[in-house]
Motif scaffolding. Structure first.
Motif, PDB file in Angstrom:
ATOM      1  N   UNK A 226       0.825  -1.207   0.000  1.00 14.49           N
ATOM      2  CA  UNK A 226       0.000   0.000   0.000  1.00 14.49           C
ATOM      3  C   UNK A 226       0.862   1.262   0.000  1.00 14.49           C
ATOM      4  N   UNK A 227       1.965   1.233   0.734  1.00 17.79           N
ATOM      5  CA  UNK A 227       2.875   2.377   0.772  1.00 17.79           C
ATOM      6  C   UNK A 227       3.519   2.609  -0.586  1.00 17.79           C
ATOM      7  N   UNK A 228       3.949   1.519  -1.220  1.00 20.27           N
ATOM      8  CA  UNK A 228       4.503   1.637  -2.569  1.00 20.27           C
ATOM      9  C   UNK A 228       3.451   2.143  -3.551  1.00 20.27           C
ATOM     10  N   UNK A 229       2.251   1.580  -3.487  1.00 16.37           N
ATOM     11  CA  UNK A 229       1.190   1.961  -4.423  1.00 16.37           C
ATOM     12  C   UNK A 229       0.864   3.453  -4.314  1.00 16.37           C
ATOM     13  N   UNK A 230       0.747   3.941  -3.094  1.00 12.74           N
ATOM     14  CA  UNK A 230       0.451   5.352  -2.891  1.00 12.74           C
ATOM     15  C   UNK A 230       1.565   6.232  -3.446  1.00 12.74           C
ATOM     16  N   UNK A 231       2.806   5.822  -3.214  1.00  6.51           N
ATOM     17  CA  UNK A 231       3.956   6.608  -3.678  1.00  6.51           C
ATOM     18  C   UNK A 231       4.066   6.589  -5.194  1.00  6.51           C
ATOM     19  N   UNK A 232       3.921   5.414  -5.792  1.00 10.24           N
ATOM     20  CA  UNK A 232       4.012   5.292  -7.248  1.00 10.24           C
ATOM     21  C   UNK A 232       2.911   6.110  -7.924  1.00 10.24           C
ATOM     22  N   UNK A 233       1.693   6.006  -7.407  1.00 10.27           N
ATOM     23  CA  UNK A 233       0.568   6.755  -7.982  1.00 10.27           C
ATOM     24  C   UNK A 233       0.807   8.257  -7.908  1.00 10.27           C
ATOM     25  N   UNK A 234       1.340   8.716  -6.766  1.00 13.09           N
ATOM     26  CA  UNK A 234       1.610  10.151  -6.603  1.00 13.09           C
ATOM     27  C   UNK A 234       2.715  10.608  -7.554  1.00 13.09           C
ATOM     28  N   UNK A 235       3.755   9.784  -7.731  1.00  9.69           N
ATOM     29  CA  UNK A 235       4.863  10.138  -8.622  1.00  9.69           C
ATOM     30  C   UNK A 235       4.425  10.107 -10.088  1.00  9.69           C
TER      31      UNK A 235
END
Length: 257
Positions: A226-235
């Motif tokens: 979930x942390x990766x997904x949120x970061x990737x989506x934001x980037x």
């Protein structure tokens, strides 16, 4: 009172190791395919540390969620077994290439992973995979190429396997196969090596395979996913992921015209 004198140091020692284990649990082991290559993860010769698009994403996850990552040298053929056994926490790949995708979880896609065919003369604009019938293709040993698998198994084409990307393209240049197949970013690294100076190698007009590249994780690491997904989506939304990709690509393609 005497018992308290000896009990307190013991409590401090236990607390120390308990805290140490808590912090250690926030450091995740990320397996890196060696030899590494831009733009994903590669060694910076100045600092002798890993840099690249994945490191940029990991640093952003670290900044926001206060977790840490340790990159360790590994091999693509070994990574899958390591993650199933819990010896590593993550690595970069596409789940379609895994033997047991049901045993892992994966982040949202980072970017497209495109394979192209290469040859020593220009391709026709109308080129399709049907044009390579009864031809040989230089390939990486143990790699799965979805577009070529059925053709190779049925004898329509012949695979000429090699253990490295450099030797794959070296065999093409030496005339040991009619075509070579390679990921576009690995091709950039190979073509910019001194071994291919003076050679003009041409790329197919369209990719032969295209999949999504993801970060593969142990199934229990749902919070990290979930942390990766949120970061990737934001980037992806603010364009910083694309900027990172462009920054870590070594050069433009010198071989398609």
């Amino acid at each position: 009172m005497q018992n308290t004198k000896y009990l307190l140091p013991c409590i401090y020692i236990l607390l120390f190791f308990a805290c140490k284990n808590v912090f250690a649990s926030n450091t995740y082991l990320f397996a890196v395919n060696t030899p590494s290559a831009p733009p994903y993860l590669y060694i910076d010769p100045k600092s002798n540390t890993y840099i690249g698009l994945i490191n940029d994403v990991a640093q952003e996850v670290t900044r926001i969620h206060k977790v840490k990552f340790k990159f360790i040298d590994s091999h693509r053929n070994r990574n899958e077994a390591l993650i199933y056994s819990g010896k590593v926490d993550a690595f970069l790949l596409s789940r379609v290439w895994l033997q047991h995708p049901e045993k892992i979880i994966a982040t949202i896609p980072l970017f497209s992973h495109r394979m192209f065919l290469y040859q020593m003369k220009p391709f026709n604009d109308s080129f399709t995979l049907a044009d390579i019938r009864e031809q040989s293709v230089c390939t990486r040993e143990s790699y799965v190429y979805p577009s070529l698998t059925e053709m190779a198994e049925s004898g329509i084409i012949s695979r000429v396997d090699s253990r490295s990307q450099l030797s794959v393209m070296s065999m093409l240049v030496a005339g040991r196969c009619d075509y070579a197949i390679m990921n576009e970013f690995n091709a950039i690294k190979v073509f910019n090596s001194p071994s291919f100076e003076g050679h003009k190698i041409f790329r197919s007009p369209a990719p032969s395979d295209e999949t999504h590249t993801e970060i593969i994780l142990r199934p229990e690491l749902t919070e990290l996913k979930n942390q990766f997904d949120q970061t990737i989506a934001a980037m992806q939304k603010d364009g910083s992921l694309q900027k990172s990709l462009q920054h870590h690509v070594e050069s433009k393609f010198p071989y398609n015209k």
